[in-house]
Design an enzyme around this catalytic site. Structure first.
Site, PDB file in Angstrom:
ATOM      1  N   CYS A   1       0.844  -1.319  -0.228  1.00  0.00           N
ATOM      2  CA  CYS A   1      -0.439   0.199   0.000  1.00  0.00           C
ATOM      3  C   CYS A   1       1.116   1.696   0.222  1.00  0.00           C
ATOM      4  CB  CYS A   1      -0.913  -0.070   1.314  1.00  0.00           C
ATOM      5  SG  CYS A   1      -2.291  -1.268   1.335  1.00  0.00           S
TER       6      CYS A   1
ATOM      7  N   HIS B   1      -3.045   6.641   2.312  1.00  0.00           N
ATOM      8  CA  HIS B   1      -3.438   5.816   1.875  1.00  0.00           C
ATOM      9  C   HIS B   1      -5.016   4.921   2.727  1.00  0.00           C
ATOM     10  CE1 HIS B   1      -4.275   1.051   0.938  1.00  0.00           C
ATOM     11  NE2 HIS B   1      -4.355   0.366   1.902  1.00  0.00           N
TER      12      HIS B   1
ATOM     13  N   ASN C   1     -10.449  -1.321  -0.879  1.00  0.00           N
ATOM     14  CA  ASN C   1      -9.065  -0.697  -0.437  1.00  0.00           C
ATOM     15  C   ASN C   1      -8.156  -1.025  -1.018  1.00  0.00           C
ATOM     16  OD1 ASN C   1      -6.437  -1.084   0.242  1.00  0.00           O
ATOM     17  ND2 ASN C   1      -5.926  -1.607   1.759  1.00  0.00           N
TER      18      ASN C   1
END
Length: 330
Positions: A119, A255, A285
């Protein structure tokens, strides 16, 4: 010998993004696992995510984002001299996704490499691209964050399948007298890497037994605790070391892991949620793609303006953190 400062700086000159057509909503997930829309949204801030078609893979996400970049900014790609792709879900480990991009767009002479920092990958790739341009060796670099996390998601595990989606974002960096990069920060806690992983070969991480089915495994409680503790410290360190304060930031782009994590980070740093850009509500996500997808949504809403200062902060598998202060030069 007289010293001369480097005159090459990396500026942002084009941007693009792509998400696949299929939408997987919270209501759809109710038909797959024991969950419901209210439970998912309250705990994650996610309403839906985009899912690649059966015949679509990470390379297709990359191609879509680059085509969008071309369409929006009319840039020439033939003179790009390096391609960097941040991803944890490549079609193949080799050839790299960067090499696939080079071939797809007929770039005649460029370096090509994939970056694997989960990420934090997109921000890490931007840091590397900036360094390559500052070195004077390269002048035009294409950076992409792309994922098809749906291909690596266990849809029987209700704690993880509610999170992940697919998509990509692309940013073109070019050497200019006035650059975009103001400051950077990195931190890694590899000793806790077993709390968030995707394995395919080794049955252990530093002696800790793990699954080897190539699906994402996450200890959500531990990852949450780590993120809300270390990310605020990292933000404060980045700002203090480089003479900035939160008042200097126009937009915070973390993120998009989980809205509860983002809210806690904002509360602990004093950054307003009103100046925080996320993409998890629409896209879930998306790991290395989440930060560029957040930027894309804000650009389409005409929220980001030329000259704005952005704080990008990627954090996740590794456990790794990468941050950048950028001046928006588009």
């Amino acid at each position: 010998m007289q010293q001369h400062p480097l005159q090459s700086h990396a500026a942002i000159t084009a941007f693009g993004a792509y998400v696949p057509d299929r939408i997987l909503s919270n209501n759809d997930l109710e038909q797959m696992v024991d969950t419901n829309d209210e439970w998912i949204f309250q705990r994650t801030g996610i309403k839906e995510r985009r899912i690649a078609a059966e015949e679509q893979f990470c390379s297709d996400m990359c191609f879509g984002a680059v085509r969008d970049l071309q369409l929006r900014y009319g840039v020439v790609l033939e003179d790009i001299d390096y391609v960097l792709v941040a991803t944890t879900t490549p079609d193949t480990y080799f050839p790299s996704m960067a090499a696939r991009v080079q071939a797809e767009f007929g770039i005649p002479a460029s370096g090509a490499a994939d970056i694997q920092a989960a990420c934090a990958g997109f921000v890490s790739a931007l840091q590397l691209a900036n360094g390559l341009i500052l070195s004077g060796a390269y002048r035009k670099i294409l950076v992409i964050g792309a994922e098809t996390l749906s291909k690596a998601t266990d849809y029987t595990d209700r704690s993880t399948c509610i999170l992940f989606g697919d998509g990509a974002g692309a940013m073109l960096l070019e050497r200019r007298e006035e650059g975009a990069f103001l400051a950077s920060y990195n931190l890694t806690n590899g000793s806790n890497g077993h709390n968030l992983y995707r394995s395919s070969l080794s049955p252990t991480i530093a002696g800790v037994p793990i699954q080897t089915n190539s699906l994402i495994v996450q200890n959500g409680r531990e990852v949450y605790r780590w993120a809300v503790t270390t990310v605020p410290k990292g933000i404060n360190a980045l700002l203090e070391r480089n003479g900035f304060t939160t008042e200097d930031i126009n937009w915070f782009v973390p993120h998009s892991a989980n809205m509860r994590i983002v809210e806690s980070i904002c509360e602990r740093t004093g950054i307003s949620l009103d100046q925080t850009l996320t993409s998890m509500q629409q896209y879930g996500n998306t790991s290395a793609a989440s930060i560029p997808l957040s930027i894309d949504l804000a650009l389409k809403e005409e929220r980001i303006k030329t000259g704005d200062t952005l704080l990008l902060y990627g954090f996740g598998g590794g456990l790794t953190e990468s941050a950048l202060l950028l001046r928006w030069t588009l």
